[in-house]
Write a protein that holds these residues in place. Structure first.
Motif, PDB file in Angstrom:
ATOM      1  N   GLU A 254       0.842  -1.189   0.000  1.00 35.21           N
ATOM      2  CA  GLU A 254       0.000   0.000   0.000  1.00 35.21           C
ATOM      3  C   GLU A 254       0.884   1.248   0.000  1.00 35.21           C
ATOM      4  O   GLU A 254       2.029   1.229   0.447  1.00 35.21           O
ATOM      5  CB  GLU A 254      -0.901   0.014   1.240  1.00 35.21           C
ATOM      6  CG  GLU A 254      -1.866  -1.177   1.298  1.00 35.21           C
ATOM      7  CD  GLU A 254      -2.732  -1.129   2.543  1.00 35.21           C
ATOM      8  OE1 GLU A 254      -2.560  -0.172   3.343  1.00 35.21           O
ATOM      9  OE2 GLU A 254      -3.557  -2.036   2.719  1.00 35.21           O
ATOM     10  N   ASN A 255       0.338   2.326  -0.485  1.00 39.06           N
ATOM     11  CA  ASN A 255       1.048   3.614  -0.507  1.00 39.06           C
ATOM     12  C   ASN A 255       2.429   3.486  -1.154  1.00 39.06           C
ATOM     13  O   ASN A 255       3.469   3.878  -0.593  1.00 39.06           O
ATOM     14  CB  ASN A 255       1.197   4.170   0.922  1.00 39.06           C
ATOM     15  CG  ASN A 255      -0.132   4.360   1.602  1.00 39.06           C
ATOM     16  OD1 ASN A 255      -1.118   4.745   0.975  1.00 39.06           O
ATOM     17  ND2 ASN A 255      -0.173   4.071   2.900  1.00 39.06           N
ATOM     18  N   LYS A 256       2.453   2.913  -2.350  1.00 39.84           N
ATOM     19  CA  LYS A 256       3.716   2.681  -3.041  1.00 39.84           C
ATOM     20  C   LYS A 256       4.480   3.967  -3.325  1.00 39.84           C
ATOM     21  O   LYS A 256       5.706   3.985  -3.353  1.00 39.84           O
ATOM     22  CB  LYS A 256       3.447   1.960  -4.376  1.00 39.84           C
ATOM     23  CG  LYS A 256       2.971   0.527  -4.218  1.00 39.84           C
ATOM     24  CD  LYS A 256       2.841  -0.129  -5.585  1.00 39.84           C
ATOM     25  CE  LYS A 256       2.350  -1.567  -5.448  1.00 39.84           C
ATOM     26  NZ  LYS A 256       2.242  -2.228  -6.768  1.00 39.84           N
ATOM     27  N   HIS A 257       3.751   5.038  -3.527  1.00 37.90           N
ATOM     28  CA  HIS A 257       4.386   6.289  -3.945  1.00 37.90           C
ATOM     29  C   HIS A 257       4.675   7.240  -2.783  1.00 37.90           C
ATOM     30  O   HIS A 257       5.127   8.363  -3.008  1.00 37.90           O
ATOM     31  CB  HIS A 257       3.518   6.992  -4.990  1.00 37.90           C
ATOM     32  CG  HIS A 257       3.221   6.126  -6.191  1.00 37.90           C
ATOM     33  ND1 HIS A 257       4.195   5.760  -7.091  1.00 37.90           N
ATOM     34  CD2 HIS A 257       2.064   5.551  -6.611  1.00 37.90           C
ATOM     35  CE1 HIS A 257       3.659   4.995  -8.040  1.00 37.90           C
ATOM     36  NE2 HIS A 257       2.363   4.857  -7.767  1.00 37.90           N
ATOM     37  N   MET A 258       4.370   6.810  -1.563  1.00 36.97           N
ATOM     38  CA  MET A 258       4.637   7.680  -0.408  1.00 36.97           C
ATOM     39  C   MET A 258       6.131   7.632  -0.086  1.00 36.97           C
ATOM     40  O   MET A 258       6.716   6.556   0.047  1.00 36.97           O
ATOM     41  CB  MET A 258       3.828   7.231   0.812  1.00 36.97           C
ATOM     42  CG  MET A 258       4.066   8.100   2.049  1.00 36.97           C
ATOM     43  SD  MET A 258       2.996   7.649   3.426  1.00 36.97           S
ATOM     44  CE  MET A 258       1.409   8.214   2.803  1.00 36.97           C
ATOM     45  N   GLN A 259       6.744   8.791   0.045  1.00 39.64           N
ATOM     46  CA  GLN A 259       8.185   8.880   0.300  1.00 39.64           C
ATOM     47  C   GLN A 259       8.427   8.952   1.803  1.00 39.64           C
ATOM     48  O   GLN A 259       8.249   9.994   2.432  1.00 39.64           O
ATOM     49  CB  GLN A 259       8.777  10.109  -0.405  1.00 39.64           C
ATOM     50  CG  GLN A 259      10.294  10.118  -0.429  1.00 39.64           C
ATOM     51  CD  GLN A 259      10.847  11.222  -1.304  1.00 39.64           C
ATOM     52  OE1 GLN A 259      10.093  11.992  -1.886  1.00 39.64           O
ATOM     53  NE2 GLN A 259      12.154  11.299  -1.405  1.00 39.64           N
ATOM     54  N   ASN A 260       8.808   7.819   2.377  1.00 39.27           N
ATOM     55  CA  ASN A 260       9.079   7.737   3.805  1.00 39.27           C
ATOM     56  C   ASN A 260      10.583   7.695   4.064  1.00 39.27           C
ATOM     57  O   ASN A 260      11.374   7.352   3.183  1.00 39.27           O
ATOM     58  CB  ASN A 260       8.423   6.486   4.402  1.00 39.27           C
ATOM     59  CG  ASN A 260       6.920   6.503   4.261  1.00 39.27           C
ATOM     60  OD1 ASN A 260       6.303   7.566   4.283  1.00 39.27           O
ATOM     61  ND2 ASN A 260       6.316   5.336   4.112  1.00 39.27           N
ATOM     62  N   PHE A 261      10.949   8.003   5.315  1.00 35.51           N
ATOM     63  CA  PHE A 261      12.358   7.998   5.700  1.00 35.51           C
ATOM     64  C   PHE A 261      12.528   7.217   6.990  1.00 35.51           C
ATOM     65  O   PHE A 261      11.819   7.435   7.971  1.00 35.51           O
ATOM     66  CB  PHE A 261      12.868   9.433   5.881  1.00 35.51           C
ATOM     67  CG  PHE A 261      12.726  10.284   4.643  1.00 35.51           C
ATOM     68  CD1 PHE A 261      13.617  10.146   3.588  1.00 35.51           C
ATOM     69  CD2 PHE A 261      11.686  11.194   4.524  1.00 35.51           C
ATOM     70  CE1 PHE A 261      13.481  10.914   2.440  1.00 35.51           C
ATOM     71  CE2 PHE A 261      11.540  11.961   3.386  1.00 35.51           C
ATOM     72  CZ  PHE A 261      12.434  11.816   2.339  1.00 35.51           C
ATOM     73  N   GLU A 262      13.480   6.287   6.968  1.00 31.91           N
ATOM     74  CA  GLU A 262      13.720   5.439   8.130  1.00 31.91           C
ATOM     75  C   GLU A 262      14.555   6.143   9.195  1.00 31.91           C
ATOM     76  O   GLU A 262      14.363   5.927  10.391  1.00 31.91           O
ATOM     77  CB  GLU A 262      14.443   4.158   7.699  1.00 31.91           C
ATOM     78  CG  GLU A 262      13.643   3.302   6.729  1.00 31.91           C
ATOM     79  CD  GLU A 262      14.474   2.158   6.180  1.00 31.91           C
ATOM     80  OE1 GLU A 262      15.700   2.128   6.469  1.00 31.91           O
ATOM     81  OE2 GLU A 262      13.914   1.318   5.463  1.00 31.91           O
ATOM     82  N   GLN A 263      15.505   6.938   8.765  1.00 30.75           N
ATOM     83  CA  GLN A 263      16.432   7.571   9.694  1.00 30.75           C
ATOM     84  C   GLN A 263      16.516   9.067   9.413  1.00 30.75           C
ATOM     85  O   GLN A 263      16.991   9.478   8.355  1.00 30.75           O
ATOM     86  CB  GLN A 263      17.822   6.930   9.553  1.00 30.75           C
ATOM     87  CG  GLN A 263      18.823   7.391  10.594  1.00 30.75           C
ATOM     88  CD  GLN A 263      20.199   6.789  10.365  1.00 30.75           C
ATOM     89  OE1 GLN A 263      21.010   7.344   9.629  1.00 30.75           O
ATOM     90  NE2 GLN A 263      20.461   5.661  10.986  1.00 30.75           N
ATOM     91  N   VAL A 264      16.038   9.864  10.371  1.00 29.07           N
ATOM     92  CA  VAL A 264      16.072  11.328  10.232  1.00 29.07           C
ATOM     93  C   VAL A 264      16.831  11.902  11.421  1.00 29.07           C
ATOM     94  O   VAL A 264      16.551  11.561  12.579  1.00 29.07           O
ATOM     95  CB  VAL A 264      14.651  11.921  10.163  1.00 29.07           C
ATOM     96  CG1 VAL A 264      14.711  13.447  10.164  1.00 29.07           C
ATOM     97  CG2 VAL A 264      13.923  11.412   8.936  1.00 29.07           C
ATOM     98  N   LYS A 265      17.784  12.771  11.122  1.00 25.72           N
ATOM     99  CA  LYS A 265      18.559  13.437  12.166  1.00 25.72           C
ATOM    100  C   LYS A 265      18.485  14.943  11.967  1.00 25.72           C
ATOM    101  O   LYS A 265      18.668  15.436  10.861  1.00 25.72           O
ATOM    102  CB  LYS A 265      20.021  12.983  12.139  1.00 25.72           C
ATOM    103  CG  LYS A 265      20.216  11.489  12.393  1.00 25.72           C
ATOM    104  CD  LYS A 265      21.691  11.129  12.364  1.00 25.72           C
ATOM    105  CE  LYS A 265      21.885   9.615  12.499  1.00 25.72           C
ATOM    106  NZ  LYS A 265      21.452   9.118  13.812  1.00 25.72           N
ATOM    107  N   ILE A 266      18.206  15.634  13.061  1.00 26.89           N
ATOM    108  CA  ILE A 266      18.178  17.095  13.052  1.00 26.89           C
ATOM    109  C   ILE A 266      19.443  17.595  13.732  1.00 26.89           C
ATOM    110  O   ILE A 266      19.829  17.096  14.798  1.00 26.89           O
ATOM    111  CB  ILE A 266      16.933  17.629  13.783  1.00 26.89           C
ATOM    112  CG1 ILE A 266      15.656  17.151  13.093  1.00 26.89           C
ATOM    113  CG2 ILE A 266      16.953  19.161  13.855  1.00 26.89           C
ATOM    114  CD1 ILE A 266      14.388  17.527  13.831  1.00 26.89           C
ATOM    115  N   TYR A 267      20.095  18.592  13.131  1.00 25.76           N
ATOM    116  CA  TYR A 267      21.295  19.182  13.721  1.00 25.76           C
ATOM    117  C   TYR A 267      21.003  20.634  14.077  1.00 25.76           C
ATOM    118  O   TYR A 267      20.636  21.428  13.217  1.00 25.76           O
ATOM    119  CB  TYR A 267      22.466  19.102  12.742  1.00 25.76           C
ATOM    120  CG  TYR A 267      22.908  17.682  12.465  1.00 25.76           C
ATOM    121  CD1 TYR A 267      23.927  17.097  13.199  1.00 25.76           C
ATOM    122  CD2 TYR A 267      22.278  16.918  11.486  1.00 25.76           C
ATOM    123  CE1 TYR A 267      24.322  15.790  12.963  1.00 25.76           C
ATOM    124  CE2 TYR A 267      22.659  15.604  11.241  1.00 25.76           C
ATOM    125  CZ  TYR A 267      23.685  15.049  11.982  1.00 25.76           C
ATOM    126  OH  TYR A 267      24.060  13.761  11.742  1.00 25.76           O
TER     127      TYR A 267
END
Length: 447
Positions: A254-267
């Protein structure tokens, strides 16, 4: 009769000279108590300094890891571009990195050499802005350019059926590893697709343009290949599954076109902005972690430990104060005639009391100064000699820069303050007794 400060000091020093030995022993006891207090508490300060410094050196203190967003039902969803835009609009944010790992182990080939390592997609402009450092080469500028982890070459070996592992270390023998310059060479990344037992592969050509800096932690091995987000999407299109995951039917995704991110870091721009950003993320129900959280827990534990050590050290100072009380009581008895004369010529009882309180304070201050000097000397010897003893006895190498004892100015102020307070309180009772001496009895050397 009115005595100024200089007259009081002169009177005190004259009286101390008459009982040098007793005063010396009292000062020595006070110095020992103060020194014990400082050295004991310095152990807590030293270990805290070492651990905190180690954490600051091995971790990026302005980094905040964001794992996902929690909805009203307590369910977590992965982060999307909308979340990235929200983070980017937050005050104090310097850069935001986002990574995804391909959910299979691709094969990377260079001539007859191959390596099966993980591939991680990254937004290289934001990585550069966050402070990513390279040991060689440059950052990628095109979608088919990649950088490799510092230890990638430890896995790029000749494809052979021979036993290429060293029996002692478990690592690939040097003679089978790729020995030439990797910068500028072309890697062939082979990914796999599995659908209903139908297996297919695709080869993507990539050019190595940089090598990452060695990880700060010695036990961390980084052999990843860092690819662009465009290549990552190509792999998803080829497999039809999120991240190129194997064993999943594309029709069930499902949601093949949704751009997800596994690892996000804020600096954050600086350390002061980390906590406000974390507070904002917590309010918005994001799951986060930062070094600030860890440092709070470490500092809390050491604060409790230091308070306990200071309390134990204070007991030694209190024991030393018994000697001061005894010394001042005997001084009042021996100087009864002098006190009687002072009262006879009109000395104010308050002045007499001040003289004896000042004398006990003088002893306490002298003991505190000597104790502080001795404590610094002991601290230096402990840091110099204890590691040598431990390493020779236990045959284990201690971490570089480990401090067993550290004496900050704040500890000296606290210790000297406790020492002075205890000694002043010890002299209060004898001083009060001095003001109650009867003039006639004092003149006859009677109490």
């Amino acid at each position: 009769m009115i005595m100024n400060f200089k007259d009081k000091v002169r009177f005190i020093r004259q009286n101390i000279k008459k009982t040098r030995v007793r005063t010396f022993m009292t000062v020595l006891a006070t110095a020992m108590g103060c020194s014990f207090l400082i050295v004991l508490a310095s152990v807590g300060y030293g270990l805290q300094e070492s651990i905190v410094q180690d954490a600051l050196e091995q971790q990026i203190v302005t980094q905040i890891d964001v794992y996902g967003h929690e909805d009203e039902n307590g369910n977590y969803r992965p982060l999307t571009l909308d979340d990235i835009e929200l983070f980017d609009s937050t005050e104090g944010v310097k850069a935001i990195t986002r990574r995804n790992q391909i959910r299979q182990v691709p094969t990377f080939a260079l001539d007859e050499y191959k390596a099966e390592v993980m591939a991680v997609s990254a937004d290289f402009p934001s990585e550069a802005e966050s402070g990513m450092e390279l040991s060689d080469g440059r950052m990628p500028e095109n979608k088919n350019e990649v950088i490799v982890g510092y230890h990638f070459l430890n896995y790029l070996s000749v494809a052979t059926e021979e036993d290429i592992l060293d029996e002692e270390t478990g690592k690939i023998k040097d003679e089978y590893l790729y020995q030439e310059e990797i910068i500028g060479k072309e890697l062939e990344m082979v990914v796999t697709r599995e659908v209903d037992n139908d297996v297919a592969t695709e080869t993507i050509s990539l050019t190595v343009v940089g090598i990452l800096e060695q990880p700060t932690k010695e036990w961390v091995s980084d052999a990843n290949v860092y690819i662009s987000e465009e290549i990552y999407r190509e792999v998803e299109v080829f497999t039809g599954t999120p991240g190129g995951e194997l064993g999943v039917n594309p029709d069930d995704v499902e949601n093949k076109h949704m751009q997800n991110f596994e690892q996000v870091k804020i600096y954050a721009t600086n350390l002061e902005n980390v906590q406000p950003i974390v507070d904002m993320l917590d309010e918005e129900n994001y799951a986060t972690y930062s070094v600030v959280n860890e440092m709070k827990q470490i500092n809390m534990l050491f604060t409790v430990a230091k308070a306990g050590l200071i309390l134990v050290g204070t007991i030694a100072v209190i024991i030393a104060s018994i000697g001061i009380y005894n010394t001042m009581t005997m001084a009042v008895t021996e100087r009864a005639p002098d006190i009687g004369i002072m009262k006879a010529i009109g000395a104010n009882p308050k002045t007499i009391k001040q003289i004896f309180v000042m004398e006990s304070s003088y002893i306490g201050l002298l003991g505190a100064i000597i104790g502080t000097v001795v404590a610094y000397l002991i601290s230096y010897l402990v840091n110099l000699g204890l590691p040598i003893i431990i390493e020779s006895v236990f045959e284990e190498e201690l971490p570089e820069g480990l401090l067993f004892s550290y004496i900050p100015v704040s500890l000296v102020v606290i210790s000297v303050g406790i020492c002075l307070l205890v000694t002043i309180l010890s002299g209060m009772r004898p001083a009060k007794k001095a003001t109650q001496i009867d003039v006639l009895q004092a003149m006859r050397r009677e109490m």
